[in-house]
Design a protein around this motif. Structure first.
Motif, PDB file in Angstrom:
ATOM      1  N   PRO A 303      24.732 -46.971  15.217  1.00 48.90           N
ATOM      2  CA  PRO A 303      23.998 -47.420  15.848  1.00 48.90           C
ATOM      3  C   PRO A 303      24.167 -48.267  17.250  1.00 48.90           C
ATOM      4  N   GLU A 304      23.917 -48.096  18.325  1.00 48.47           N
ATOM      5  CA  GLU A 304      24.291 -48.500  19.632  1.00 48.47           C
ATOM      6  C   GLU A 304      25.396 -48.156  20.057  1.00 48.47           C
ATOM      7  N   GLY A 305      25.984 -47.202  19.387  1.00 53.71           N
ATOM      8  CA  GLY A 305      27.247 -46.477  19.707  1.00 53.71           C
ATOM      9  C   GLY A 305      27.268 -45.659  21.111  1.00 53.71           C
ATOM     10  N   ARG A 306      28.159 -45.720  21.997  1.00 52.27           N
ATOM     11  CA  ARG A 306      28.099 -44.814  22.997  1.00 52.27           C
ATOM     12  C   ARG A 306      29.005 -43.581  22.952  1.00 52.27           C
ATOM     13  N   LEU A 307      28.376 -42.525  23.776  1.00 51.03           N
ATOM     14  CA  LEU A 307      29.172 -41.240  23.855  1.00 51.03           C
ATOM     15  C   LEU A 307      29.407 -40.982  25.217  1.00 51.03           C
ATOM     16  N   LEU A 308      30.606 -40.592  25.709  1.00 48.84           N
ATOM     17  CA  LEU A 308      30.644 -40.131  27.097  1.00 48.84           C
ATOM     18  C   LEU A 308      31.105 -38.702  26.955  1.00 48.84           C
ATOM     19  N   ASN A 309      30.351 -37.823  27.601  1.00 50.24           N
ATOM     20  CA  ASN A 309      30.625 -36.415  27.525  1.00 50.24           C
ATOM     21  C   ASN A 309      31.007 -35.864  29.033  1.00 50.24           C
ATOM     22  N   HIS A 310      32.295 -35.791  29.252  1.00 53.37           N
ATOM     23  CA  HIS A 310      32.761 -35.335  30.529  1.00 53.37           C
ATOM     24  C   HIS A 310      32.948 -33.716  30.597  1.00 53.37           C
ATOM     25  N   ALA A 311      32.143 -33.004  31.327  1.00 50.59           N
ATOM     26  CA  ALA A 311      32.268 -31.419  31.288  1.00 50.59           C
ATOM     27  C   ALA A 311      32.058 -30.938  32.652  1.00 50.59           C
ATOM     28  N   GLN A 415      29.691 -36.573  34.093  1.00 47.14           N
ATOM     29  CA  GLN A 415      29.959 -37.411  32.833  1.00 47.14           C
ATOM     30  C   GLN A 415      28.509 -37.932  32.450  1.00 47.14           C
ATOM     31  N   VAL A 416      28.174 -37.846  31.514  1.00 44.34           N
ATOM     32  CA  VAL A 416      27.014 -38.071  30.648  1.00 44.34           C
ATOM     33  C   VAL A 416      27.156 -39.062  29.580  1.00 44.34           C
ATOM     34  N   LEU A 417      26.546 -40.176  30.045  1.00 40.98           N
ATOM     35  CA  LEU A 417      26.608 -41.331  29.068  1.00 40.98           C
ATOM     36  C   LEU A 417      25.413 -41.476  28.049  1.00 40.98           C
ATOM     37  N   ALA A 418      25.587 -41.363  26.790  1.00 46.12           N
ATOM     38  CA  ALA A 418      24.415 -41.558  25.813  1.00 46.12           C
ATOM     39  C   ALA A 418      24.560 -42.407  24.717  1.00 46.12           C
ATOM     40  N   VAL A 419      23.808 -42.999  24.242  1.00 45.97           N
ATOM     41  CA  VAL A 419      23.711 -43.860  22.996  1.00 45.97           C
ATOM     42  C   VAL A 419      23.057 -43.399  22.001  1.00 45.97           C
ATOM     43  N   ARG A 420      23.428 -43.870  20.692  1.00 54.18           N
ATOM     44  CA  ARG A 420      22.652 -43.818  19.538  1.00 54.18           C
ATOM     45  C   ARG A 420      21.819 -45.076  19.327  1.00 54.18           C
ATOM     46  N   PRO A 421      20.494 -45.012  19.716  1.00 57.11           N
ATOM     47  CA  PRO A 421      19.538 -46.297  19.410  1.00 57.11           C
ATOM     48  C   PRO A 421      19.831 -46.608  18.101  1.00 57.11           C
ATOM     49  N   SER A 422      19.326 -48.022  17.919  1.00 51.87           N
ATOM     50  CA  SER A 422      19.335 -48.635  16.596  1.00 51.87           C
ATOM     51  C   SER A 422      17.911 -48.290  16.058  1.00 51.87           C
ATOM     52  N   ASP A 423      17.813 -48.762  14.750  1.00 49.05           N
ATOM     53  CA  ASP A 423      16.552 -48.455  14.114  1.00 49.05           C
ATOM     54  C   ASP A 423      15.104 -48.921  14.696  1.00 49.05           C
ATOM     55  N   ASP A 424      15.293 -50.088  15.484  1.00 48.16           N
ATOM     56  CA  ASP A 424      14.675 -50.904  16.262  1.00 48.16           C
ATOM     57  C   ASP A 424      14.381 -50.552  17.597  1.00 48.16           C
TER      58      ASP A 424
END
Length: 438
Positions: A303-311, A415-424
């Motif tokens: 949770p709150e971890g980030r993903l950077l997808n460069h494509a 470059q797409v930056l995405a996050v996994r939101p926390s439960d709150d």
């Protein structure tokens, strides 16, 4: 059409036929197998070394025929390859010849000339480096591994010729004052700046754990560990890349913080990770597997971890490729370049929150031209390492790709930056872009 003042030779007849179907004079010189030459006294000469070159174009009157003629060596380019690839309407018009054209008589006359010059013969066999037609479902683990091996397992020393010491095979980030495209220092700086940009977007810091999907020759893993003090797992399907990356990690004394694996992303089971980077890898995933790819990355993030997808992304959908050109048959079998909207949609459906996207189209054009310069400067070594057919394939691919990114309506890269939101619902990101970029 060009006015001739001498008896027609093979070269004059051939050039007349091409100009007839194109409908405009061609600013090139043509040289044929019999030594005859015709055309403008330009710095660009197209050499038909034998009649087989014409047969290749006749049997595949589109991009693939030209590619086969050039890759096989039946057709040579004496001069700047960029000039040939930018000749107005050449490949496009050749691929759309029709007897229903308003100039039907000219097309028929030109076709008759091509047939006479080509001589009798069956369709020439494709060059040895062309991918054989494959059967079965795409994007199985075994088929993806085979596709990746075709592209990347051609020799680490060959890639080093044009990638240089950074060994980064993706779009650079030209944040500094540009110099000439062939300046190796500038290209290397652009690649280092790109890696650093990704690390900052991911918010990397000491003690964090990074998964680098499609880690290549280990450059991102090394940069993140050395500069940001993180632990990294890098995965690739290329055994040659893995061998090179592991050697670099050992040489850097970072075996305690970097692990390089030959592994499919679908088999990673040791999450969660604080961050995931995927640089130039998702083009291999394919439209059908994209939802599963997004869901897998979501599941591997904290949770709150980030993903950077460069494509790379297409301006219009090109799902599955056209099966009839350079990329599909020689470079990235089964590769699929999708519109940005498809990627964003898949990420959001998987539960990721897209927070930022940055287009780097012009940056990739600069990178590709720098790679072309390096490959041409090392041409004899390239031919020695991988043979003439493969060297010509890569030169044509890099040059055509550079032009593809220079045109606004063909290719781009994000470059797409995405996050996994926390439960709150917390993203963990600072409120402004300037703050999370550092």
């Amino acid at each position: 059409m060009t006015v001739r003042t001498t008896a027609p030779t093979a070269a004059t007849r051939l050039l007349d036929a091409f100009e007839g179907v194109i409908g405009i004079p061609l600013p090139v010189r043509v040289r044929c197998w019999d030594g005859s030459e015709a055309g403008a006294d330009a710095d660009l000469t197209v050499v038909f070394r034998n009649r087989r070159a014409i047969r290749r174009v006749l049997w595949s009157p589109n991009e693939l025929g030209f590619v086969r003629a050039y890759v096989s060596g039946d057709l040579e380019i004496d001069g700047d390859i960029f000039r040939l690839l930018t000749l107005p309407q050449l490949v496009d018009r050749l691929g759309k010849l029709s007897l229903r054209s308003p100039d039907r008589r000219i097309v028929l006359r030109s076709l008759a000339t091509f047939l006479r010059l080509a001589g009798p013969g069956l369709p020439p066999r494709p060059p040895s480096v062309e991918v054989s037609r494959r059967r079965g479902a795409k994007h199985t683990k075994a088929r993806d591994a085979s596709s990746v091996s075709h592209h990347y397992d051609v020799g680490n020393d060959f890639y080093r010729l044009f990638l240089g010491p950074t060994m980064v095979y993706s779009c650079g980030y030209w944040d500094r004052q540009p110099k000439s495209s062939g300046d190796s220092g500038t290209l290397d700086d652009a690649q280092i700046d790109k890696l650093d940009l990704i690390c900052r977007k991911l918010g990397l810091g000491p003690g964090m754990r990074l998964l680098d999907i499609g880690c290549g020759w280990g450059s991102m893993a090394l940069h993140a560990a050395e500069k940001y003090d993180v632990s990294v797992v890098g995965i690739t399907l290329s055994r040659e890349q893995c061998q090179w990356a592991r050697a670099r990690v050992e040489e850097a004394g970072l075996t305690d913080r970097i692990e390089i694996r030959v592994q499919d992303y679908r088999d990673v089971a040791d999450g969660p990770y604080d961050a995931i980077s995927s640089i130039g890898m998702s083009e291999h995933v394919g439209a059908s597997a994209l939802p599963g790819y997004a869901a897998k990355l979501f599941g591997l993030l904290k949770p709150e971890g980030r993903l950077l997808n460069h494509a790379i992304a297409s301006v219009v959908a090109r799902e599955g490729g056209n099966g009839n050109g350079l990329i599909d048959n020689y470079i990235f079998p089964d590769g699929e370049v999708l519109p940005l909207s498809r990627t964003v949609d898949a990420f959001e459906r998987a539960g990721l929150e897209v927070r930022d996207t940055e287009a780097l189209r012009e940056h990739y054009a600069l990178t590709l031209r720098a790679w072309v310069d390096r490959l041409r400067d090392s041409w004899d070594d390239a031919v020695r390492l991988v043979g003439g057919e493969r060297a010509r394939t890569w030169l044509l691919y890099l040059a055509a790709s550079a032009l593809g990114f220079e045109e606004k309506d063909r290719l781009t890269i994000h470059q797409v930056l995405a996050v996994r939101p926390s439960d709150d619902g917390s993203s963990g990101l600072p409120r402004t872009r300037s703050l999370w970029l550092g």
